[in-house]
Enzyme design. Structure first.
Site, PDB file in Angstrom:
ATOM      1  N   HIS A 235     -14.123  -5.186  10.426  1.00 55.22           N
ATOM      2  CA  HIS A 235     -14.135  -3.987  11.123  1.00 55.22           C
ATOM      3  C   HIS A 235     -15.319  -3.191  11.075  1.00 55.22           C
ATOM      4  CE1 HIS A 235     -10.070  -3.783   8.711  1.00 55.22           C
ATOM      5  NE2 HIS A 235      -9.876  -4.728   9.432  1.00 55.22           N
TER       6      HIS A 235
ATOM      7  N   HIS B 144      -2.603 -10.620   8.635  1.00 54.99           N
ATOM      8  CA  HIS B 144      -3.035  -9.193   8.109  1.00 54.99           C
ATOM      9  C   HIS B 144      -4.198  -9.596   6.956  1.00 54.99           C
ATOM     10  CE1 HIS B 144      -1.883  -5.091   6.746  1.00 54.99           C
ATOM     11  NE2 HIS B 144      -2.811  -4.953   7.770  1.00 54.99           N
TER      12      HIS B 144
ATOM     13  N   GLU C  48      -4.002  -4.528  19.360  1.00 51.49           N
ATOM     14  CA  GLU C  48      -3.220  -4.850  18.196  1.00 51.49           C
ATOM     15  C   GLU C  48      -1.958  -3.702  18.046  1.00 51.49           C
ATOM     16  OE1 GLU C  48      -5.287  -5.272  14.386  1.00 51.49           O
ATOM     17  OE2 GLU C  48      -3.403  -4.769  13.506  1.00 51.49           O
ATOM     18  N   ASP C  49      -0.855  -3.964  17.849  1.00 50.98           N
ATOM     19  CA  ASP C  49       0.019  -2.864  17.541  1.00 50.98           C
ATOM     20  C   ASP C  49       0.210  -1.805  18.566  1.00 50.98           C
ATOM     21  OD1 ASP C  49       1.112  -4.025  15.344  1.00 50.98           O
ATOM     22  OD2 ASP C  49      -0.076  -3.163  13.812  1.00 50.98           O
TER      23      ASP C  49
ATOM     24  N   HIS D 244      -2.712   0.935  16.432  1.00 46.86           N
ATOM     25  CA  HIS D 244      -2.023   1.314  15.201  1.00 46.86           C
ATOM     26  C   HIS D 244      -0.486   2.056  15.576  1.00 46.86           C
ATOM     27  CE1 HIS D 244      -1.962   1.708  10.556  1.00 46.86           C
ATOM     28  NE2 HIS D 244      -2.511   0.607  10.853  1.00 46.86           N
TER      29      HIS D 244
ATOM     30  N   ARG E   7       0.950 -11.144  13.234  1.00 42.73           N
ATOM     31  CA  ARG E   7       0.082 -10.750  12.374  1.00 42.73           C
ATOM     32  C   ARG E   7       0.490 -10.514  10.945  1.00 42.73           C
ATOM     33  NH1 ARG E   7      -4.307  -8.921  11.521  1.00 42.73           N
ATOM     34  NH2 ARG E   7      -4.379  -6.727  11.332  1.00 42.73           N
TER      35      ARG E   7
ATOM     36  N   ARG F 247     -13.532  -5.829  14.868  1.00 36.42           N
ATOM     37  CA  ARG F 247     -12.783  -4.893  15.460  1.00 36.42           C
ATOM     38  C   ARG F 247     -13.219  -3.577  15.583  1.00 36.42           C
ATOM     39  NH1 ARG F 247      -8.041  -2.314  11.722  1.00 36.42           N
ATOM     40  NH2 ARG F 247      -9.468  -1.025  11.150  1.00 36.42           N
TER      41      ARG F 247
ATOM     42  N   TYR G  65      -7.266   7.083  13.259  1.00 31.32           N
ATOM     43  CA  TYR G  65      -7.274   5.605  12.379  1.00 31.32           C
ATOM     44  C   TYR G  65      -8.409   4.906  12.192  1.00 31.32           C
ATOM     45  CZ  TYR G  65      -6.143   0.990  11.178  1.00 31.32           C
ATOM     46  OH  TYR G  65      -6.108  -0.344  10.629  1.00 31.32           O
TER      47      TYR G  65
ATOM     48  N   ASP H 162      -6.304  -3.936   1.468  1.00 31.35           N
ATOM     49  CA  ASP H 162      -4.914  -3.866   0.504  1.00 31.35           C
ATOM     50  C   ASP H 162      -4.069  -4.843   0.380  1.00 31.35           C
ATOM     51  OD1 ASP H 162      -4.717  -2.292   3.133  1.00 31.35           O
ATOM     52  OD2 ASP H 162      -2.576  -2.830   2.767  1.00 31.35           O
TER      53      ASP H 162
ATOM     54  N   TRP I 129       2.141   6.336  12.345  1.00 27.68           N
ATOM     55  CA  TRP I 129       0.926   6.201  11.941  1.00 27.68           C
ATOM     56  C   TRP I 129       0.362   4.679  11.662  1.00 27.68           C
ATOM     57  CZ3 TRP I 129      -2.668   3.972   8.060  1.00 27.68           C
ATOM     58  CH2 TRP I 129      -3.868   4.453   8.208  1.00 27.68           C
TER      59      TRP I 129
ATOM     60  N   GLU J 244       1.868  -6.722  11.523  1.00 23.58           N
ATOM     61  CA  GLU J 244       1.500  -6.590   9.940  1.00 23.58           C
ATOM     62  C   GLU J 244       2.612  -5.819   9.059  1.00 23.58           C
ATOM     63  OE1 GLU J 244      -2.161  -4.474  10.833  1.00 23.58           O
ATOM     64  OE2 GLU J 244      -1.146  -2.786   9.882  1.00 23.58           O
TER      65      GLU J 244
ATOM     66  N   ASP K 209      -7.395  -1.763  17.275  1.00 17.51           N
ATOM     67  CA  ASP K 209      -5.987  -1.725  16.554  1.00 17.51           C
ATOM     68  C   ASP K 209      -5.377  -0.275  17.249  1.00 17.51           C
ATOM     69  OD1 ASP K 209      -3.920  -1.455  14.913  1.00 17.51           O
ATOM     70  OD2 ASP K 209      -4.918  -2.031  12.986  1.00 17.51           O
TER      71      ASP K 209
ATOM     72  N   ASN L 241       0.762  -1.107   0.064  1.00 23.35           N
ATOM     73  CA  ASN L 241       0.174   0.058   0.004  1.00 23.35           C
ATOM     74  C   ASN L 241       0.642   1.204   0.011  1.00 23.35           C
ATOM     75  OD1 ASN L 241      -2.543   1.479   0.086  1.00 23.35           O
ATOM     76  ND2 ASN L 241      -2.796   0.854   2.373  1.00 23.35           N
TER      77      ASN L 241
ATOM     78  N   GLU M 240      -8.287 -11.956   9.572  1.00 23.99           N
ATOM     79  CA  GLU M 240      -8.680 -10.803   9.493  1.00 23.99           C
ATOM     80  C   GLU M 240      -9.071 -10.534   7.811  1.00 23.99           C
ATOM     81  OE1 GLU M 240      -6.077  -7.524   9.053  1.00 23.99           O
ATOM     82  OE2 GLU M 240      -7.613  -5.809   9.394  1.00 23.99           O
TER      83      GLU M 240
HETATM   84  O1  KDG Z   1      -1.792  -0.514   4.550  1.00 25.56           O
HETATM   85  C1  KDG Z   1      -2.055  -0.324   5.773  1.00 25.56           C
HETATM   86  C2  KDG Z   1      -3.259  -1.111   6.203  1.00 25.56           C
HETATM   87  O2  KDG Z   1      -3.342  -2.416   5.802  1.00 25.56           O
HETATM   88  C3  KDG Z   1      -3.376  -0.856   7.706  1.00 25.56           C
HETATM   89  O3  KDG Z   1      -4.036   0.444   8.174  1.00 25.56           O
HETATM   90  C4  KDG Z   1      -4.473  -2.168   8.079  1.00 25.56           C
HETATM   91  O4  KDG Z   1      -3.985  -1.867  10.241  1.00 25.56           O
HETATM   92  C5  KDG Z   1      -4.473  -2.315   9.510  1.00 25.56           C
HETATM   93  C6  KDG Z   1      -5.228  -3.499   9.716  1.00 25.56           C
HETATM   94  O5  KDG Z   1      -5.086  -3.957  10.885  1.00 25.56           O
HETATM   95  O6  KDG Z   1      -5.880  -4.169   9.083  1.00 25.56           O
HETATM   96 MG    MG Z   2      -3.229  -3.211  12.058  1.00 25.51          MG
END
Ligand code: KDG
Ligand code: MG
Length: 400
Positions: free
Chosen positions: A122, A310, A234-235, A210, A281, A147, A159, A314, A400, A260, A208, A37, A337
């Site tokens: 989501h 993941h 997550e993250d 992020h 992930r 999510r 996000y 995308d 981000w 991811e 998430d 992406n 996911e």
């Molecule tokens: O390209 C970035 C996305 O794939 C991301 O923002 C999606 O964090 C994401 C997720 O958990 O699906």
């Molecule tokens: Mg994510």
């Protein structure tokens, strides 16, 4: 069966996808996902300019050897561009091998260990009522695990919510989102408290972060969310500093998912061995293909860590198909996911996988079970697009 040619196909049926197509001298065609992406053309060039010329005339059956040749032979290893390119070749070769034997790919990975894959999708809302409407819609569609991402009072976009959520094509320069960590940390636990009151204890709920928190902030959020029994958080931090997760682990029993943005087992080695996460992930598309992901997930299994591959929009349907075939074959599958795809994307790839009642099955078509409609792709040319960037209120660039 020798490789006759390797093509790179770029199309934007609502968002950009990069697909590698390999054809053998006896006419078997395999597809691989090379979508990264916001950096799509870098991978397209890597495959077209640096891998395709090396592969023509090579035995297509020798998947492991080809993977090692592309990985070790390049001198420069790892990184998302390299590994997405290698992943796409690897997926296409597995697709070819399975098609030439007339079986769906999962049969070559040891057959099924389960009937179908639990997915999560989501739900987002600018505020709690809008989010809860989205959760209800997802439940009506059959999804069991969801999510939840919500707008934060005082922040225009965050996000997964607002402009970023629809941020898939035609953004030739990244938008800027404004971020406020204390506001986020104050609001999210109250959202989950409301969500548990509304939807009950049993719905698997995910969130998430992020990559936006420091280790001590991440530890506090994981602890504050503990009463709401998330399926995963997550993250929580940018996981470059993996030792930082020791703090988060020691502060709470909220399950953690990370990876991811990882591309090889080496990126994940420390958090796996130290058991800092519960779900890995990494995706097949960004993790070096079926060959590499099978090894990474087998390694994770020895530490009781399960897959949570993941699967946003995308990751193309080709990459999703690879994840589903792998997911039904490994023992330590956790959850898949599934961001879902718009109709134009499904028409372009015509995937055999099926989503029913919140569960995915790979379908029984030979190989990955995905096609590519060239005529349709021509109607959807590449369109430069970037994810947003994130800034603090004073203009500092934030994760981000
Ligand atoms: O390209 C970035 C996305 O794939 C991301 O923002 C999606 O964090 C994401 C997720 O958990 O699906
Ligand atoms: Mg994510």
């Amino acid at each position: 069966m020798k490789i006759r040619n390797v093509e790179v196909l770029v199309a934007c049926p609502g968002r950009n996808f990069v697909t590698t197509r390999i054809t053998t001298d006896d006419g078997v065609v395999g597809l691989g996902d090379a979508t990264l992406n916001g950096r799509e053309l870098a991978v397209a060039s890597y495959v077209k300019d640096h891998l395709a010329p090396l592969l023509e005339g090579v035995e297509a059956e020798n998947i492991e050897r080809i993977w090692q040749y592309l990985y070790r032979g390049a001198y420069w290893r790892r990184g998302p561009v390299t590994m997405a390119a290698i992943a796409s070749i690897d997926m296409a070769l597995w697709d070819i091998k399975a098609k030439s034997l007339g079986v769906p790919l999962y049969q070559l990975l040891g057959g099924r260990t389960r009937r179908h894959l639990l997915t999560y999708t989501h739900a987002t809302g600018r505020d709690i009522p809008e989010l809860f409407d989205a959760v209800r819609r997802r439940q009506e569609q059959g999804f069991k695990a969801i999510r939840l991402q919500v707008g934060i009072p005082g922040l225009a976009d965050i996000y997964g919510v607002g402009t970023a959520a629809g941020h898939t094509a035609g953004f030739a320069k990244p938008l800027v989102e404004v971020w406020d960590t204390p506001a986020y940390m104050r609001f999210v636990p109250s959202m989950f408290e409301a969500a548990r009151n509304e939807f009950g204890a049993e719905v698997p709920m995910l969130h998430d972060v992020h990559h936006r928190l420091s280790p001590i902030e991440a530890a506090r959020l994981a602890k504050d969310l503990e009463p709401y029994r998330l399926f995963w958080l997550e993250d929580v931090t940018p996981a470059e500093n993996q030792e930082a997760l020791r703090l988060v682990r020691s502060a709470s029993t909220t399950p953690l998912a990370i990876g991811e943005v990882f591309n090889t087992l080496w990126d994940a080695q420390e958090i796996l061995q130290k058991q800092y996460i519960d779900y890995l992930r990494m995706s097949v598309t960004h993790g070096g293909g079926v060959t590499a992901m099978r090894k990474a997930l087998d390694f994770a299994a020895t530490f009781h860590i399960r897959s949570g591959m993941h699967g946003p929009e995308d990751v193309s349907p080709v990459g999703m198909a690879a994840a589903i075939h792998l997911g039904v074959s490994i023992h330590n599958f956790g959850i898949q996911e599934y961001g879902g795809y718009r109709e134009s994307t499904m028409e372009l790839f015509n995937p055999a996988f099926e989503l029913k009642d919140g569960y995915l099955t790979p379908g029984e078509r030979p190989g990955l079970g995905v096609d590519y409609d060239d005529a349709l792709a021509e109607r959807h040319p590449y369109s430069a697009s970037y994810l947003p960037v994130n800034e603090l209120r004073d203009g500092t660039v934030h994760d981000w």
